[in-house]
Design a protein around this motif. Structure first.
Motif, PDB file in Angstrom:
ATOM      1  N   GLU A   1       0.791  -1.219   0.000  1.00  0.00           N
ATOM      2  CA  GLU A   1       0.000   0.000   0.000  1.00  0.00           C
ATOM      3  C   GLU A   1       0.832   1.281   0.000  1.00  0.00           C
ATOM      4  OE1 GLU A   1      -3.526   1.293   2.680  1.00  0.00           O
ATOM      5  OE2 GLU A   1      -3.579  -0.899   2.394  1.00  0.00           O
ATOM      6  N   ILE A   2       1.897   1.309   0.756  1.00  0.00           N
ATOM      7  CA  ILE A   2       2.712   2.525   0.852  1.00  0.00           C
ATOM      8  C   ILE A   2       3.924   2.454  -0.069  1.00  0.00           C
ATOM      9  CG2 ILE A   2       4.020   4.018   2.413  1.00  0.00           C
ATOM     10  CD1 ILE A   2       1.236   3.905   3.426  1.00  0.00           C
ATOM     11  N   LYS A   3       4.620   1.328  -0.002  1.00  0.00           N
ATOM     12  CA  LYS A   3       5.886   1.239  -0.739  1.00  0.00           C
ATOM     13  C   LYS A   3       5.719   0.982  -2.227  1.00  0.00           C
ATOM     14  CE  LYS A   3       8.316  -0.912   3.157  1.00  0.00           C
ATOM     15  NZ  LYS A   3       9.164  -2.069   3.512  1.00  0.00           N
ATOM     16  N   GLY A   4       4.504   0.737  -2.682  1.00  0.00           N
ATOM     17  CA  GLY A   4       4.294   0.384  -4.086  1.00  0.00           C
ATOM     18  C   GLY A   4       4.506  -1.108  -4.268  1.00  0.00           C
ATOM     19  N   GLN A   5       5.741  -1.534  -3.989  1.00  0.00           N
ATOM     20  CA  GLN A   5       6.044  -2.959  -3.982  1.00  0.00           C
ATOM     21  C   GLN A   5       6.725  -3.317  -2.669  1.00  0.00           C
ATOM     22  OE1 GLN A   5       8.359  -3.820  -7.542  1.00  0.00           O
ATOM     23  NE2 GLN A   5       7.025  -5.531  -8.004  1.00  0.00           N
ATOM     24  N   GLY A   6       6.386  -4.490  -2.152  1.00  0.00           N
ATOM     25  CA  GLY A   6       7.089  -5.000  -0.987  1.00  0.00           C
ATOM     26  C   GLY A   6       7.917  -6.207  -1.400  1.00  0.00           C
ATOM     27  N   ILE A   7       8.823  -6.630  -0.517  1.00  0.00           N
ATOM     28  CA  ILE A   7       9.696  -7.766  -0.831  1.00  0.00           C
ATOM     29  C   ILE A   7       9.181  -9.019  -0.115  1.00  0.00           C
ATOM     30  CG2 ILE A   7      12.059  -8.679  -0.661  1.00  0.00           C
ATOM     31  CD1 ILE A   7      13.098  -5.844  -0.728  1.00  0.00           C
ATOM     32  N   TYR A   8       8.880 -10.059  -0.882  1.00  0.00           N
ATOM     33  CA  TYR A   8       8.368 -11.311  -0.335  1.00  0.00           C
ATOM     34  C   TYR A   8       9.416 -12.385  -0.583  1.00  0.00           C
ATOM     35  CZ  TYR A   8       4.597 -14.621   0.923  1.00  0.00           C
ATOM     36  OH  TYR A   8       3.808 -15.553   1.545  1.00  0.00           O
ATOM     37  N   ALA A   9       9.896 -13.019   0.487  1.00  0.00           N
ATOM     38  CA  ALA A   9      10.955 -14.022   0.322  1.00  0.00           C
ATOM     39  C   ALA A   9      10.452 -15.400   0.729  1.00  0.00           C
ATOM     40  CB  ALA A   9      12.157 -13.644   1.176  1.00  0.00           C
ATOM     41  N   TYR A  10      10.657 -16.375  -0.143  1.00  0.00           N
ATOM     42  CA  TYR A  10      10.399 -17.778   0.168  1.00  0.00           C
ATOM     43  C   TYR A  10      11.746 -18.399   0.511  1.00  0.00           C
ATOM     44  CZ  TYR A  10       6.027 -16.901  -2.335  1.00  0.00           C
ATOM     45  OH  TYR A  10       4.817 -16.389  -2.752  1.00  0.00           O
ATOM     46  N   VAL A  11      11.816 -19.004   1.697  1.00  0.00           N
ATOM     47  CA  VAL A  11      13.124 -19.454   2.165  1.00  0.00           C
ATOM     48  C   VAL A  11      13.094 -20.933   2.565  1.00  0.00           C
ATOM     49  CG1 VAL A  11      14.877 -19.124   3.959  1.00  0.00           C
ATOM     50  CG2 VAL A  11      13.731 -17.144   2.979  1.00  0.00           C
TER      51      VAL A  11
END
Ligand code: 6R9
Length: 637
Positions: A544-554
């Motif tokens: 919502e704020i950052k435009g894109q967020g970072i999603y990590a599959y680990v």
């Protein structure tokens, strides 16, 4: 100074555009003639996108600081060049007139010379947003050294990588920086970086926070002591080094789809002319205007539209040390009223983060000095566009949606404020000199209107990237090899029925988090360095704020008794390796990743899951092990 090449009407825009395509050399030569040259050019342009090899104003000689400073001394010596607002609103602001800035730049150029810096040397600058940062940048340009500014949010490891890549022997830094209610260490981060960079000869440290720092004899110097030394020498003017038009002006590192950031190299003359031309035309700067670009000079936006564009145009550039929410969410608006800002240029992420606080922080301010608003860095959503238009611009300020990149040096696609029409969330039309094309996945140009494709540019403009430092082949393969005879931007775009462009975002593995470019491979490499991590895959998701967020599959091999703690550990590792800007927003532990039979991670599927589109995953039959998708869906964060 009024600008002979400032476009004043829609007809003039079409006329300038037509001329720039029919006779690009004549078009740019006419503009270039208004600058100060030490020697005129012999030939305007030579180019091919095959090698690539692009040269503008061949044989011409100049120094960009004579154009940014000396040439304004006759008529504007006492006009503010830089107005500086500190992080703390109660601390005295500073005004540097053109005379004063010229003096300070010459002084610091002497400091560089006294310490052995020569033309062509690389100087790394790691400072907060203090006027001395602009002074350091310009002093490098004056002496002909190639500056490489590194944003204050990068880690020691990132700095070391960049120092090694650029083989930079000189560093200019601060003890620390103020950001909101935090004091950020800078010199200690440099100290850590230098453990693996023994080739660095000199570190010049400007005092800002006066936090305790180690100062190593023979290597580290205080900025203030060095200035005193110049003062005792008598402070003579510093003759600007003669630069060839194509001599590199600076390197700026940016992320791509591979692991290692690239050092984008810009030239002296072409960069100067294009940043000036785009500044004057997009923002429609008028004499006496106060231009407030809220970016950090560590990014290209700050280089082009805080320093070089405004100063080469003799404008007044406002530089802000702090953050939009300190001491409260009305800070930008307070600054606008305090300095009667006419042009405000910021990022969608900043607008969205301020919208959240509501209009209570806006209404106390008049904002009646504003004439033009601008956005940059990422696609702006319509809601943010309208809020900006209504609450800040009071529906009387055109919004320029400026699309461009580190590699393009200046704004390539944008409406011109009040001159060409604004359309919410559309960058609209190319600037004169810019020839965009859309291509399909087979590399075929998609002609006509009402179409979409990958955005390329088919003709060089003066501030196009010249090379990636130390590795020209990388420049070729990244930007010029995907489609023959075209510069490929990495962005997708739509062209509407009337020929207006709407940029839809990156089509490669580059994320845009709060307007900052971050490569997924870079983040994966950092995560994989963490103890216990076997493998990871990083994708973006709407934030919502950052435009894109970072999603990590680990995939994690160790025991996961306290998952939250491990997530924090992994984030700390990313912060240590790249910097806090690259920390994942979400980490999901998985036992496998969806891979094709040839071992390639199917990011498309991971992206869909991260976006929450669990129903619509497309074809998963080519996967090595389709069952892992079910597991990942169930465990979604
Ligand atoms: C100047 C800057 C470049 C990437 C670019 C694109 C995105 C920038 C935009 C925009 C939509 C705009 N981008 N401006 N997307 N509309 N007005 O931001 O340079 O940091 O190199 O990022 O940012 O995806 O490719 P840089």
């Amino acid at each position: 100074m009024s600008y002979s090449y400032q476009i004043g009407s829609l007809e003039q825009y079409h006329e300038a555009y037509r001329k720039s395509v029919e006779d690009p050399e004549g078009f740019w030569a006419e503009i270039a003639r208004t600058f100060t040259w030490k020697k005129p050019w012999d030939k305007v342009l030579e180019w091919n996108f095959k090698e690539p090899n692009v040269k503008w104003f061949i044989g011409g000689q100049l120094n960009i600081t004579e154009n940014c400073l000396d040439r304004h001394l006759e008529s504007k010596a006492d006009q503010p060049a830089i107005i500086w607002e500190s992080n703390d609103p109660n601390e005295h602001h500073r005004v540097l007139t053109y005379r004063r800035l010229h003096f300070k730049v010459c002084q610091f150029a002497w400091v560089l010379k006294n310490n052995g810096v020569k033309k062509g040397d690389r100087v790394c600058i790691y400072m907060g947003m203090v006027p001395e940062l602009a002074i350091a940048v310009l002093a490098c340009a004056r002496i002909g050294a190639i500056h490489s500014v590194i944003f204050g949010g990068f880690s020691a490891q990132s700095i070391a990588d960049r120092l090694q890549d650029a083989k930079a022997e000189y560093i200019i830094t601060c003890d620390g920086a103020y950001r909101g209610n935090k004091t950020i260490p800078l010199k200690p981060v440099i100290d850590d970086a230098l453990v693996t960079c023994p080739f660095v000869k000199t570190v010049i440290v400007h005092t800002r926070t006066r936090t305790p720092v180690s100062m190593i004899k023979g290597r580290d110097l205080w900025w203030e002591d060095e200035i005193n030394r110049v003062e005792t020498q008598g402070n003579p003017d510093f003759p600007a080094e003669t630069m060839d038009a194509e001599d590199p002006l600076f390197i700026l590192y940016t992320s791509g789809s591979t692991g290692k950031p690239k050092g984008v190299v810009h030239s002296s003359a072409g960069y100067m002319i294009y940043t000036n031309y785009s500044f004057v035309n997009v923002f429609q700067n008028k004499p006496g205007d106060v231009h407030f670009c809220t970016a950090d000079i560590g990014w290209i936006t700050g280089h082009s539209y805080i320093v070089y564009g405004p100063l080469s145009a003799g404008a007044t550039s406002l530089m802000f040390e702090g953050i939009p929410t300190f001491p409260d969410a009305g800070r930008f608006w307070a600054i606008v009223d305090k300095y009667k800002v006419n042009i405000l240029y910021t990022a969608p992420t900043a607008i969205r983060s301020l919208m959240v606080f509501g209009t209570d922080f806006v209404t106390p301010y008049k904002l009646d000095s504003l004439r033009v608003l601008g956005t940059v860095g990422e696609p702006i959503n319509e809601e943010a566009w309208h809020w900006y238009d209504e609450q800040i611009g009071k529906k009387r300020c055109p919004i320029v949606d400026t699309w461009w990149q580190t590699e393009t040096g200046g704004i390539l696609i944008s409406n011109l404020a009040g001159v060409t029409p604004a359309i919410p969330a559309h960058a609209t039309l190319p600037l004169p000199g810019v020839q965009p094309v859309l291509v399909d996945e087979n590399g075929k140009e998609v002609k006509g209107n009402g179409v979409s494709g990958n955005l390329c540019i088919k003709f060089p403009w003066p501030s196009i990237i010249r090379t990636t430092y130390g590795d020209h082949e990388r420049c070729r393969t990244t930007y010029f090899a995907t489609y023959e005879n075209m510069y490929f931007t990495g962005d997708g775009a739509l062209r509407d029925e009337k020929g207006n462009y709407r940029i839809t975002g990156r089509v490669d593995d580059v994320l845009n988090v709060s307007g900052h470019r971050i490569g997924t491979a870079e983040v994966e490499n950092a995560i994989n360095m963490h103890y216990g991590v076997v493998e990871s895959a990083v994708v973006g998701y709407p934030h919502e704020i950052k435009g894109q967020g970072i999603y990590a599959y680990v995939i994690y091999s160790g025991k996961r008794e306290d998952e939250e703690l491990i997530r924090k550990d992994i984030s700390a590792t990313v912060s240590r390796i790249i910097g806090p800007i690259a920390k994942p927003d979400k980490i999901q532990f998985v036992t496998g990743l969806p891979k094709t039979r040839s071992g390639k991670i199917m990011r498309r599927i991971l992206r869909k899951i991260a976006e929450g589109e669990l129903q619509n995953l497309g074809d998963t039959t080519t996967l090595l092990d389709p069952a892992v998708v079910e597991e990942i869906k169930t465990g979604k964060q």
